[in-house]
Design a protein around this motif. Structure first.
Motif, mmCIF file in Angstrom:
data_model
loop_
_atom_site.group_PDB
_atom_site.id
_atom_site.type_symbol
_atom_site.label_atom_id
_atom_site.label_comp_id
_atom_site.label_asym_id
_atom_site.label_seq_id
_atom_site.Cartn_x
_atom_site.Cartn_y
_atom_site.Cartn_z
ATOM 1 N N THR A 1 14.896 -6.069 -1.290
ATOM 2 C CA THR A 1 14.283 -6.747 -0.154
ATOM 3 C C THR A 1 13.232 -5.826 0.443
ATOM 4 N N GLY A 2 12.174 -6.379 0.952
ATOM 5 C CA GLY A 2 11.091 -5.558 1.462
ATOM 6 C C GLY A 2 10.210 -5.057 0.339
ATOM 7 N N TYR A 3 9.312 -4.159 0.683
ATOM 8 C CA TYR A 3 8.349 -3.665 -0.293
ATOM 9 C C TYR A 3 8.927 -2.512 -1.100
ATOM 10 N N HIS A 4 8.592 -2.473 -2.371
ATOM 11 C CA HIS A 4 8.966 -1.366 -3.257
ATOM 12 C C HIS A 4 7.710 -0.953 -4.011
ATOM 13 N N ASP A 5 7.429 0.343 -4.060
ATOM 14 C CA ASP A 5 6.314 0.818 -4.872
ATOM 15 C C ASP A 5 6.442 0.252 -6.279
ATOM 16 N N ASN A 6 5.295 -0.060 -6.905
ATOM 17 C CA ASN A 6 5.339 -0.666 -8.234
ATOM 18 C C ASN A 6 4.060 -0.345 -8.989
ATOM 19 N N CYS A 7 4.163 -0.411 -10.315
ATOM 20 C CA CYS A 7 3.033 0.006 -11.156
ATOM 21 C C CYS A 7 1.835 -0.919 -11.027
ATOM 22 N N ALA A 8 2.063 -2.212 -10.866
ATOM 23 C CA ALA A 8 0.942 -3.140 -10.739
ATOM 24 C C ALA A 8 0.106 -2.799 -9.513
ATOM 25 N N ASP A 9 0.756 -2.592 -8.380
ATOM 26 C CA ASP A 9 0.010 -2.208 -7.181
ATOM 27 C C ASP A 9 -0.607 -0.825 -7.326
ATOM 28 N N ASN A 10 0.093 0.098 -7.994
ATOM 29 C CA ASN A 10 -0.490 1.426 -8.207
ATOM 30 C C ASN A 10 -1.797 1.332 -8.980
ATOM 31 N N MET A 11 -1.849 0.445 -9.983
ATOM 32 C CA MET A 11 -3.096 0.257 -10.724
ATOM 33 C C MET A 11 -4.184 -0.290 -9.818
ATOM 34 N N ARG A 12 -3.859 -1.326 -9.060
ATOM 35 C CA ARG A 12 -4.846 -1.952 -8.178
ATOM 36 C C ARG A 12 -5.354 -0.955 -7.131
ATOM 37 N N LEU A 13 -4.432 -0.193 -6.545
ATOM 38 C CA LEU A 13 -4.795 0.745 -5.481
ATOM 39 C C LEU A 13 -5.578 1.933 -6.030
ATOM 40 N N ALA A 14 -5.217 2.408 -7.234
ATOM 41 C CA ALA A 14 -5.937 3.533 -7.833
ATOM 42 C C ALA A 14 -7.386 3.153 -8.110
ATOM 43 N N LEU A 15 -7.598 1.941 -8.602
ATOM 44 C CA LEU A 15 -8.969 1.479 -8.815
ATOM 45 C C LEU A 15 -9.709 1.320 -7.487
ATOM 46 N N LYS A 16 -9.052 0.724 -6.517
ATOM 47 C CA LYS A 16 -9.688 0.530 -5.213
ATOM 48 C C LYS A 16 -10.075 1.865 -4.588
ATOM 49 N N ALA A 17 -9.259 2.882 -4.815
ATOM 50 C CA ALA A 17 -9.524 4.196 -4.230
ATOM 51 C C ALA A 17 -10.825 4.806 -4.735
ATOM 52 N N ILE A 18 -11.288 4.373 -5.925
ATOM 53 C CA ILE A 18 -12.570 4.890 -6.443
ATOM 54 C C ILE A 18 -13.637 3.798 -6.447
ATOM 55 N N GLY A 19 -13.398 2.742 -5.676
ATOM 56 C CA GLY A 19 -14.413 1.719 -5.476
ATOM 57 C C GLY A 19 -14.484 0.652 -6.542
ATOM 58 N N LEU A 20 -13.403 0.461 -7.304
ATOM 59 C CA LEU A 20 -13.389 -0.525 -8.376
ATOM 60 C C LEU A 20 -12.294 -1.555 -8.154
ATOM 61 N N ARG A 21 -12.389 -2.657 -8.892
ATOM 62 C CA ARG A 21 -11.384 -3.714 -8.805
ATOM 63 C C ARG A 21 -11.341 -4.460 -10.134
ATOM 64 N N ALA A 22 -10.159 -4.605 -10.698
ATOM 65 C CA ALA A 22 -9.969 -5.407 -11.898
ATOM 66 C C ALA A 22 -9.421 -6.761 -11.495
ATOM 67 N N ARG A 23 -9.715 -7.778 -12.287
ATOM 68 C CA ARG A 23 -9.303 -9.128 -11.946
ATOM 69 C C ARG A 23 -7.871 -9.436 -12.370
ATOM 70 N N GLU B 1 0.836 -1.195 0.000
ATOM 71 C CA GLU B 1 0.000 0.000 0.000
ATOM 72 C C GLU B 1 0.871 1.245 0.000
ATOM 73 N N ASN B 2 0.398 2.281 -0.705
ATOM 74 C CA ASN B 2 1.023 3.599 -0.617
ATOM 75 C C ASN B 2 -0.061 4.668 -0.680
ATOM 76 N N ALA B 3 0.331 5.917 -0.878
ATOM 77 C CA ALA B 3 -0.618 7.028 -0.833
ATOM 78 C C ALA B 3 -1.695 6.944 -1.913
ATOM 79 N N THR B 4 -1.457 6.165 -2.957
ATOM 80 C CA THR B 4 -2.432 6.018 -4.035
ATOM 81 C C THR B 4 -3.825 5.701 -3.500
ATOM 82 N N LEU B 5 -3.896 4.822 -2.511
ATOM 83 C CA LEU B 5 -5.176 4.354 -1.997
ATOM 84 C C LEU B 5 -5.981 5.468 -1.345
ATOM 85 N N HIS B 6 -5.308 6.480 -0.847
ATOM 86 C CA HIS B 6 -5.974 7.486 -0.024
ATOM 87 C C HIS B 6 -6.105 8.847 -0.712
ATOM 88 N N GLU B 7 -5.686 8.948 -1.982
ATOM 89 C CA GLU B 7 -5.683 10.248 -2.645
ATOM 90 C C GLU B 7 -6.312 10.183 -4.031
#
Length: 243
Positions: free
Chosen positions: A152-174, A31-37
């Motif tokens: 090692t550990g978590y690194h921001d990434n485009c795949a999660d950014n896509m998932r989180l951006a959709l989740k932030a507006i109430g959507l989810r892609a499979r 998770e990053n700020a994408t989910l909340h903004e």
């Protein structure tokens, strides 16, 4: 190296070795700020307003059929992973294995349609002030990609950014489709190997994409800071739905 917060139930080790418990690929591994903004609660924009996709983050925006969205490379050095989904059915989306066959090109040019996994136009590239060097071959970076690169550990990434951006507006892609990697410079050499090179665009270059149906666009200001596609320094990009 910048890191971000994992979900409350995952440690870095668990995230790296994550085995999906869902029957799809739609769940973010961190998770990053994408989910909340989000730009708005449901992703509806103010026409003509310029929005920022912060460095390392993503944003989702609804674009109606006939509207044009302008994506600007603010500094000229940043790759922007771009997805387009059918707003009515997110299981239909811009697909480059289908688009390349449809237009007989590896990289779309002005006037070319962008087609879905159902082989029908979802949008059209209507303007491009950059040299036109983009990528349609490389998958979105994800946590597993960074693990392969030695992170090692978590690194921001485009795949999660896509998932989180959709989740932030109430959507989810499979799934995470192949993105349109705007300004990403991945030349194919004569021996069929590829190179990972900095963008050749300049500050202020933009592309205009006109929606052929009601769409949800998702943008990720690529967080890649290990290979030099972003000049090793991810920065923001901007977009606006033209009035």
């Amino acid at each position: 190296m910048t890191t971000t917060t994992l979900t409350a139930t995952e440690t870095p080790t668990q995230a790296q070795s994550h085995t999906h418990t869902h029957d799809d690929n739609g769940t973010a591994l961190g998770e990053n700020a994408t989910l909340h903004e989000p730009i708005s609660a449901d992703g509806t924009p103010e026409p003509g307003r310029t929005y920022t996709v912060p460095a390392r983050c993503g944003r989702a925006v609804r674009v109606k059929a006939g509207q044009t969205i302008r994506v600007t490379n603010t500094h000229g050095t940043q790759v922007c992973d771009t997805w387009i989904f059918n707003a009515a059915h997110l299981n239909e989306f811009l697909s480059f294995e289908h688009t390349r066959a449809y237009i007989d090109k590896v990289i779309p040019q002005v006037g070319d349609p962008l087609v879905t996994n159902q082989r029908r136009p979802i949008a059209e590239l209507t303007a491009d002030t950059s040299p036109g060097v983009h990528d349609t071959l490389i998958a979105a970076c994800d946590l597993h990609r960074y693990k392969n690169l030695g992170v090692t550990g978590y690194h921001d990434n485009c795949a999660d950014n896509m998932r989180l951006a959709l989740k932030a507006i109430g959507l989810r892609a499979r799934e995470v489709p192949q993105p349109f990697n705007l300004w990403m410079n991945i030349p194919v050499k004569s021996d069929y190997s590829i190179e990972w090179l900095p963008a050749v665009s300049k500050a202020g270059d933009y592309v205009d994409i006109k929606a052929a149906m009601d769409c949800v666009f998702v943008f990720s200001a690529c967080p890649q800071d290990i290979v030099p596609i972003n000049a090793l320094h991810p920065v923001e990009v901007e977009f606006a739905v033209l009035a």
